[in-house]
Scaffold this motif. Structure first.
Motif, PDB file in Angstrom:
ATOM      1  N   TRP A 390       0.757  -1.120  -0.097  1.00 15.04           N
ATOM      2  CA  TRP A 390      -0.114   0.041  -0.064  1.00 15.04           C
ATOM      3  C   TRP A 390       0.796   1.323  -0.025  1.00 15.04           C
ATOM      4  CZ3 TRP A 390      -4.762   0.756  -1.379  1.00 15.04           C
ATOM      5  CH2 TRP A 390      -5.722  -0.011  -1.367  1.00 15.04           C
ATOM      6  N   HIS A 391       2.066   1.214  -0.898  1.00 12.33           N
ATOM      7  CA  HIS A 391       2.668   2.589  -1.121  1.00 12.33           C
ATOM      8  C   HIS A 391       2.356   2.902  -2.562  1.00 12.33           C
ATOM      9  CE1 HIS A 391       4.492   0.896   2.532  1.00 12.33           C
ATOM     10  NE2 HIS A 391       4.802   2.309   2.979  1.00 12.33           N
ATOM     11  N   TRP A 392       2.064   4.017  -2.718  1.00 13.51           N
ATOM     12  CA  TRP A 392       1.740   4.255  -4.236  1.00 13.51           C
ATOM     13  C   TRP A 392       3.079   4.691  -4.967  1.00 13.51           C
ATOM     14  CZ3 TRP A 392      -1.941   4.645  -7.605  1.00 13.51           C
ATOM     15  CH2 TRP A 392      -1.657   5.536  -8.616  1.00 13.51           C
ATOM     16  N   ILE A 393       3.209   3.880  -6.070  1.00 12.79           N
ATOM     17  CA  ILE A 393       4.403   3.737  -6.993  1.00 12.79           C
ATOM     18  C   ILE A 393       4.042   4.216  -8.460  1.00 12.79           C
ATOM     19  CG2 ILE A 393       4.298   1.259  -7.714  1.00 12.79           C
ATOM     20  CD1 ILE A 393       7.419   3.190  -6.495  1.00 12.79           C
ATOM     21  N   SER A 394       2.917   4.027  -8.887  1.00 13.41           N
ATOM     22  CA  SER A 394       2.990   4.416 -10.360  1.00 13.41           C
ATOM     23  C   SER A 394       1.520   4.488 -10.654  1.00 13.41           C
ATOM     24  CB  SER A 394       3.519   3.478 -11.388  1.00 13.41           C
ATOM     25  OG  SER A 394       3.258   3.982 -12.547  1.00 13.41           O
TER      26      SER A 394
END
Length: 394
Positions: A390-394
């Motif tokens: 749940w870490h935004w990457i793209s």
């Protein structure tokens, strides 16, 4: 087939490990994002925790649309209907429950990805020869943003339809080419751009028959049908454009996003080099300054790669491929996101398959395929771990 299945299995295993080790249970930003964006009734409905780690972020939007349609939230209009419609249709065959929808989402995505690889293999053989077909598939499958292929996202379906347009046109199956373009335009707004290479391939074909050109008129129908439906049901045919404000994405002077991305990347380098979270150099985004800085630097690096690849495709592949890649890059660069100018660029690049045809050509010439695949696979693992936790990457 083996490349597709083995790469998806590797992504899933990394995602499961990351979700269990660094996911919401660990607290912090992961827990905060999950609480804000997740819908456990949909994303944890089947074989938890085996399938949930790849049902993150936009997957939730697609599953909600497949479950209850567009009516509950105007922001849903940003997500085009073909993928959730297929998920809903396949899920209905198994009872239509939340578990059935989640299984259908994976089945549609994975099937589309595998079919896309089969067609891409044949297309690469046609354009570059048998020797470069497998390296092209491998480089595509391990591209860092390939994490979205096989996940409940529309990327796999769009990739299949885009490859289908080129392969059908190159083999003079104009009805199939037009149909694939129309379906692509019902999958993502950028699908309308496939009309450009389709028209160029028809123009260069011999004999050039007007009757074949008529099939090209199918290309805009997917977008037109969605707009018409929004106008009739929601009262706003252009709602899919209007709701972009929800993501702070707005139309600007063409290619403004490239300059904004450069500014954000320079500020990111300054932030990381300072070794301190204060002062904040890029003030348009909220959150951890180090994380924001790292993502902006990564996004700009993706832009540099994409521009170099676009130039390479224009130079080494037939013109329709380069025109499509160039147009597909101009679109997001003309709709930058204020807090993160190049947001989602790696995901947009992942479906531009001519990039990987060119990359395979260059790597094979320089005998660097194994090295590039290994480096890219590391990036894919990092993307998968970030995405699943749940870490935004793209």
């Amino acid at each position: 087939m083996r490349i597709g299945l083995s790469s998806r299995l590797a992504v899933l295993l990394v995602a499961i490990f990351a979700a269990l080790s660094f996911g919401p249970a660990s607290g912090g930003l992961a827990r905060e994002n999950a609480a804000k964006f997740d819908d456990p009734a949909l994303t944890h409905a089947l074989a938890d925790p085996l399938l949930a780690p790849l049902a993150r972020w936009d997957s939730v939007w697609y599953l909600r649309i497949a479950d209850s349609g567009y009516g509950d939230s105007p922001a849903r209009a940003a997500f085009f209907p073909l993928y959730p419609l297929l998920v809903r249709s396949v899920g209905a065959l198994f009872g239509g429950s939340h578990a059935a929808l989640l299984a259908a989402a994976y089945l549609v995505s994975l099937s589309a990805f595998l079919a896309a690889l089969v067609l891409l293999y044949r297309l690469t053989e046609l354009e570059l020869g048998h020797r470069l077909a497998r390296p092209t598939l491998l480089l595509l499958a391990v591209f860092p943003a390939a994490v979205y292929f096989g996940a409940p996202y529309s990327e796999s379906l769009f990739l299949l339809l885009a490859v289908g347009v080129f392969y059908a046109a190159r083999t003079r199956r104009w009805a199939w080419a037009g149909a694939c373009a129309g379906l692509a335009a019902a999958t993502r707004s950028a699908g309308i751009l496939l009309l450009l290479p389709l028209a160029l391939i028809w123009w260069s074909s011999r004999p050039r028959r007007p009757a074949d050109a008529a099939w090209l008129l199918l290309a805009p129908l997917g977008l037109a049908a969605y707009a018409a439906w929004l106008g009739l049901v929601e009262g706003d045919a252009l709602r899919f454009l209007d709701v972009q404000d929800a993501w702070s994405r707005e139309l600007t002077v063409p290619l403004t996003g490239a300059w904004d991305g450069l500014v954000a990347a320079v500020d990111g380098v300054r932030q990381l080099a300072s070794g301190s979270r204060s002062p904040v150099y890029f003030e348009l985004a909220a959150g951890d300054p180090f994380r924001i800085a790292a993502i902006n630097v990564m996004l700009f690096a993706t832009l540099v790669f994409a521009l170099a690849a676009c130039a390479g495709v224009l130079r080494r592949l037939p013109r329709p491929y380069g025109v499509w890649v160039a147009a597909s890059l101009v679109l997001p660069l003309s709709f930058p996101v204020t807090p993160q100018p190049l947001m989602s660029l790696p995901r947009f690049v992942s479906v531009l398959f001519p990039v990987f045809m060119w990359l395979a050509l260059v790597c094979e010439e320089r005998r660097a395929t194994d090295l590039v695949v290994a480096a890219s696979a590391v990036g894919l693992g990092l993307f998968a771990a970030q995405y699943a936790s749940w870490h935004w990457i793209s």
